[in-house]
Design a protein around this motif. Structure first.
Motif, PDB file in Angstrom:
ATOM      1  N   MET A   1      44.957  -1.771  -7.963  1.00 48.41           N
ATOM      2  CA  MET A   1      45.185  -3.420  -8.137  1.00 48.41           C
ATOM      3  C   MET A   1      43.786  -3.712  -8.024  1.00 48.41           C
ATOM      4  O   MET A   1      43.611  -4.968  -8.934  1.00 48.41           O
ATOM      5  CB  MET A   1      45.753  -3.874  -6.883  1.00 48.41           C
ATOM      6  N   ARG A   2      42.763  -3.454  -7.675  1.00 45.02           N
ATOM      7  CA  ARG A   2      41.465  -4.033  -7.688  1.00 45.02           C
ATOM      8  C   ARG A   2      40.763  -3.988  -9.251  1.00 45.02           C
ATOM      9  O   ARG A   2      40.156  -5.003  -9.606  1.00 45.02           O
ATOM     10  CB  ARG A   2      40.304  -3.385  -6.985  1.00 45.02           C
ATOM     11  N   LYS A   3      41.374  -3.072  -9.941  1.00 43.06           N
ATOM     12  CA  LYS A   3      40.898  -2.871 -11.249  1.00 43.06           C
ATOM     13  C   LYS A   3      41.469  -3.891 -12.002  1.00 43.06           C
ATOM     14  O   LYS A   3      40.875  -4.255 -12.858  1.00 43.06           O
ATOM     15  CB  LYS A   3      41.143  -1.346 -11.760  1.00 43.06           C
ATOM     16  N   ASN A   4      42.727  -4.199 -11.928  1.00 42.14           N
ATOM     17  CA  ASN A   4      43.545  -5.215 -12.685  1.00 42.14           C
ATOM     18  C   ASN A   4      42.895  -6.639 -12.158  1.00 42.14           C
ATOM     19  O   ASN A   4      42.830  -7.259 -13.138  1.00 42.14           O
ATOM     20  CB  ASN A   4      44.943  -4.989 -12.282  1.00 42.14           C
ATOM     21  N   ILE A   5      42.360  -6.864 -11.082  1.00 40.99           N
ATOM     22  CA  ILE A   5      41.750  -8.056 -10.901  1.00 40.99           C
ATOM     23  C   ILE A   5      40.501  -8.202 -11.460  1.00 40.99           C
ATOM     24  O   ILE A   5      40.064  -9.337 -11.796  1.00 40.99           O
ATOM     25  CB  ILE A   5      41.774  -8.177  -9.153  1.00 40.99           C
ATOM     26  N   LEU A   6      39.708  -6.986 -11.544  1.00 40.82           N
ATOM     27  CA  LEU A   6      38.433  -6.994 -12.172  1.00 40.82           C
ATOM     28  C   LEU A   6      38.773  -7.347 -13.818  1.00 40.82           C
ATOM     29  O   LEU A   6      37.891  -8.133 -14.518  1.00 40.82           O
ATOM     30  CB  LEU A   6      37.692  -5.748 -12.105  1.00 40.82           C
ATOM     31  N   LEU A   7      39.838  -6.904 -14.188  1.00 42.14           N
ATOM     32  CA  LEU A   7      40.187  -7.043 -15.704  1.00 42.14           C
ATOM     33  C   LEU A   7      40.506  -8.466 -15.862  1.00 42.14           C
ATOM     34  O   LEU A   7      40.204  -9.175 -16.714  1.00 42.14           O
ATOM     35  CB  LEU A   7      41.348  -6.364 -16.350  1.00 42.14           C
ATOM     36  N   PHE A   8      41.096  -9.402 -14.851  1.00 41.94           N
ATOM     37  CA  PHE A   8      41.450 -10.702 -14.847  1.00 41.94           C
ATOM     38  C   PHE A   8      40.286 -11.496 -14.940  1.00 41.94           C
ATOM     39  O   PHE A   8      40.012 -12.456 -15.575  1.00 41.94           O
ATOM     40  CB  PHE A   8      42.286 -11.145 -13.706  1.00 41.94           C
ATOM     41  N   VAL A   9      39.231 -11.266 -14.223  1.00 46.62           N
ATOM     42  CA  VAL A   9      37.734 -11.813 -14.019  1.00 46.62           C
ATOM     43  C   VAL A   9      37.409 -11.643 -15.398  1.00 46.62           C
ATOM     44  O   VAL A   9      36.521 -12.738 -15.898  1.00 46.62           O
ATOM     45  CB  VAL A   9      37.114 -11.290 -12.775  1.00 46.62           C
ATOM     46  N   LEU A  10      37.172 -10.395 -15.992  1.00 46.47           N
ATOM     47  CA  LEU A  10      36.885 -10.252 -17.153  1.00 46.47           C
ATOM     48  C   LEU A  10      37.397 -11.183 -18.189  1.00 46.47           C
ATOM     49  O   LEU A  10      36.484 -11.814 -19.081  1.00 46.47           O
ATOM     50  CB  LEU A  10      36.825  -8.895 -17.755  1.00 46.47           C
ATOM     51  N   VAL A  11      38.676 -11.247 -18.226  1.00 46.50           N
ATOM     52  CA  VAL A  11      39.331 -12.323 -19.385  1.00 46.50           C
ATOM     53  C   VAL A  11      39.078 -13.595 -18.988  1.00 46.50           C
ATOM     54  O   VAL A  11      38.720 -14.192 -19.949  1.00 46.50           O
ATOM     55  CB  VAL A  11      41.020 -11.777 -19.134  1.00 46.50           C
TER      56      VAL A  11
ATOM     57  N   PHE B   1      43.023  -1.588 -21.578  1.00 44.32           N
ATOM     58  CA  PHE B   1      42.221  -0.988 -20.432  1.00 44.32           C
ATOM     59  C   PHE B   1      43.035  -1.129 -19.150  1.00 44.32           C
ATOM     60  O   PHE B   1      42.703  -0.904 -17.856  1.00 44.32           O
ATOM     61  CB  PHE B   1      41.022  -1.867 -20.016  1.00 44.32           C
ATOM     62  N   GLY B   2      44.366  -1.714 -19.469  1.00 44.12           N
ATOM     63  CA  GLY B   2      45.317  -1.828 -18.201  1.00 44.12           C
ATOM     64  C   GLY B   2      45.573  -0.643 -17.329  1.00 44.12           C
ATOM     65  O   GLY B   2      45.566   0.602 -17.721  1.00 44.12           O
ATOM     66  N   PHE B   3      45.762  -0.680 -16.002  1.00 37.84           N
ATOM     67  CA  PHE B   3      46.105   0.122 -15.213  1.00 37.84           C
ATOM     68  C   PHE B   3      47.512   0.049 -14.536  1.00 37.84           C
ATOM     69  O   PHE B   3      48.423  -0.270 -15.519  1.00 37.84           O
ATOM     70  CB  PHE B   3      45.190   0.339 -13.818  1.00 37.84           C
ATOM     71  N   LYS B   4      47.951   0.380 -13.350  1.00 39.07           N
ATOM     72  CA  LYS B   4      49.202   0.503 -13.041  1.00 39.07           C
ATOM     73  C   LYS B   4      50.092  -0.767 -13.122  1.00 39.07           C
ATOM     74  O   LYS B   4      49.346  -1.855 -12.897  1.00 39.07           O
ATOM     75  CB  LYS B   4      49.463   0.893 -11.601  1.00 39.07           C
ATOM     76  N   LYS B   5      51.139  -0.665 -13.702  1.00 38.74           N
ATOM     77  CA  LYS B   5      52.057  -1.878 -13.721  1.00 38.74           C
ATOM     78  C   LYS B   5      51.358  -2.917 -14.509  1.00 38.74           C
ATOM     79  O   LYS B   5      51.466  -4.194 -14.291  1.00 38.74           O
ATOM     80  CB  LYS B   5      52.681  -2.334 -12.449  1.00 38.74           C
ATOM     81  N   ASN B   6      50.555  -2.686 -15.834  1.00 41.27           N
ATOM     82  CA  ASN B   6      49.880  -3.665 -16.528  1.00 41.27           C
ATOM     83  C   ASN B   6      50.999  -4.493 -17.342  1.00 41.27           C
ATOM     84  O   ASN B   6      50.493  -5.562 -17.661  1.00 41.27           O
ATOM     85  CB  ASN B   6      48.902  -2.884 -17.432  1.00 41.27           C
ATOM     86  N   LYS B   7      52.028  -4.098 -17.600  1.00 35.92           N
ATOM     87  CA  LYS B   7      53.115  -5.040 -18.210  1.00 35.92           C
ATOM     88  C   LYS B   7      53.537  -6.007 -17.084  1.00 35.92           C
ATOM     89  O   LYS B   7      53.490  -7.511 -17.584  1.00 35.92           O
ATOM     90  CB  LYS B   7      54.205  -4.393 -18.840  1.00 35.92           C
ATOM     91  N   ASN B   8      53.696  -5.950 -15.955  1.00 34.13           N
ATOM     92  CA  ASN B   8      54.141  -6.818 -15.217  1.00 34.13           C
ATOM     93  C   ASN B   8      52.779  -8.070 -14.843  1.00 34.13           C
ATOM     94  O   ASN B   8      53.088  -9.002 -14.870  1.00 34.13           O
ATOM     95  CB  ASN B   8      54.152  -6.163 -13.685  1.00 34.13           C
ATOM     96  N   TRP B   9      51.632  -7.499 -14.991  1.00 31.53           N
ATOM     97  CA  TRP B   9      50.404  -8.334 -14.907  1.00 31.53           C
ATOM     98  C   TRP B   9      50.359  -9.264 -16.092  1.00 31.53           C
ATOM     99  O   TRP B   9      49.967 -10.275 -15.906  1.00 31.53           O
ATOM    100  CB  TRP B   9      49.230  -7.597 -14.768  1.00 31.53           C
ATOM    101  N   ILE B  10      50.783  -8.540 -17.283  1.00 26.19           N
ATOM    102  CA  ILE B  10      50.527  -9.255 -18.596  1.00 26.19           C
ATOM    103  C   ILE B  10      51.523 -10.373 -18.479  1.00 26.19           C
ATOM    104  O   ILE B  10      51.371 -11.651 -18.598  1.00 26.19           O
ATOM    105  CB  ILE B  10      50.863  -8.476 -19.687  1.00 26.19           C
ATOM    106  N   ILE B  11      52.872 -10.189 -18.049  1.00 27.12           N
ATOM    107  CA  ILE B  11      53.802 -11.120 -17.940  1.00 27.12           C
ATOM    108  C   ILE B  11      53.562 -12.341 -16.955  1.00 27.12           C
ATOM    109  O   ILE B  11      53.754 -13.570 -17.249  1.00 27.12           O
ATOM    110  CB  ILE B  11      55.286 -10.539 -17.635  1.00 27.12           C
ATOM    111  N   TRP B  12      53.219 -11.908 -15.690  1.00 21.51           N
ATOM    112  CA  TRP B  12      52.790 -12.871 -14.724  1.00 21.51           C
ATOM    113  C   TRP B  12      51.611 -13.839 -15.087  1.00 21.51           C
ATOM    114  O   TRP B  12      51.738 -15.094 -14.619  1.00 21.51           O
ATOM    115  CB  TRP B  12      52.834 -12.080 -13.168  1.00 21.51           C
TER     116      TRP B  12
END
Length: 128
Positions: free
Chosen positions: A1-11, A66-77
């Motif tokens: 989950m931390r990696k996905n949050i870091l990707l969000f900050v990058l975006v 670069f998405g990690f676990k449940k990246n499709k859910n992250w994209i949708i939300w």
């Protein structure tokens, strides 16, 4: 989950950095006007529109690449509020975020395909 949050900050960082440049392009398609909420008149509206355009492109691009676990859910939300705002604010140009999402997915898949082919070259054909 931390990696996905870091990707969000990058975006968010990439979208903010490219907002005024991309907003200038979007202003040619859909002219932007000043806003009571943004201040500074047209420049703030163009930058905000550019931020939204960049955000809609980079969320599926970065998370597909670069998405990690449940990246499709992250994209949708992460895209849902922006898409709803876009539909409310500029429903005549609603096809633009849809096209951006499709193009971002296709570019990410193409990059993944190229990287896969470079890592695993085709074996030579043995003729016997």
């Amino acid at each position: 989950m931390r990696k996905n949050i870091l990707l969000f900050v990058l975006v968010l960082t990439i979208s903010f950095a490219s907002a005024s440049y991309v907003g200038g392009w979007y202003d040619k398609i859909s002219p932007q006007y000043g806003s009571l909420f943004l201040g500074n008149g047209k420049n703030a509206a163009v930058s905000f529109a550019g931020f939204l355009v960049s955000y809609v492109f980079f969320i599926p691009f970065i998370y597909s690449l670069f998405g990690f676990k449940k990246n499709k859910n992250w994209i949708i939300w992460l895209l849902l509020p922006v898409i709803l705002l876009w539909f409310y604010a500029d429903k005549y140009y609603f096809y633009i975020p849809v096209l951006l999402i499709i193009v971002a997915f296709l570019i990410a898949k193409l990059i993944q395909f190229i990287i896969f082919k470079l890592k695993r070259p085709n074996p030579p054909i043995i003729q016997g």
